[in-house]
Design an enzyme around this catalytic site. Sequence first.
Site: not given
Ligand code: GUN
Length: 280
Positions: A52, A96, A119
């Site tokens: 990311k 996350q 998100d």
């Molecule tokens: N963990 C796995 N996929 C995601 C996501 O799309 N957002 C977040 N915050 N954590 C994740």
Amino acid sequence: MILIDGKKEAKELREDLKTEVSELKKKYNKVPGLSVILIGDMAPSQIYVRNKEKAANEVGLKSEVIKYPDTVEEKTVLEKIEELNNDITVSGILVQLPLPKHIDKQKVIEKISPSKDVDGLHPMNVGNLSSGYQGSIPCTPLGCYLLIKKIDSNLKGKKAVMVGRSNLNGKAMAQLLLQEDCTVTITHSKTKDLKSECLQADIVVAAVGIPELIKGDWIKQNAIVIDVGINKTENGLVGDVDFDEVLKVAKALTPVPGGVGPMTIACLLKNTIECFKRSN
Ligand code: GUN
């Protein structure tokens, strides 16, 4: 048969976003900022977060990763989110998941300002999506949606079956496809005859985390099949779809890896830019 190239689609989207960021920079003399909070040292989370950050830098966003050990107190995390909420250089905040057990996920998600919730997990954004109002849309469903629209721009009246009902995937995906006038079914572990539900679908989105659950004889000829699963097995990474079998019947299918994953990250950048634009 179309093998959907998520890497290529994501690259094209990132190139468009890069152009957009440089235009925003000219207009506002600043760039969107993304702050990611990473707790603990779980390998998959570390890899996601690294990817990311790399993608954010590549399109010209300001990005930072805030790391805590998995013993961090919930209060420390909540205070950090408060600080980021009040920081005008931060356009988007992502914590996350999954979180360590002693930290209340709901409290954390609700602490993030809905206007910075890249998100789309805050109840306010969940409500916005289900009401058809403006707001952040969860990155993975948004990525899946963009891939599906590339294959078929008119989804009116199509039957779409979600396999999995998570907030992050199944439920949000269902809302997006409903807005496109699909007839949507959300299936889950208690669904009586999953195979016969899938067999009726023009679009199947699988997000359950069960390796190769969806077989070739579960899929109608010419259906679009999107595989959100990433499962580690003895044979390496596989999706929730039996790739070799489904490839023979579907009109279009996403591979794992190289399908939905790259689009998720590109959509996170897109959401960060959208948050920036809405706040300026
Ligand atoms: N963990 C796995 N996929 C995601 C996501 O799309 N957002 C977040 N915050 N954590 C994740």
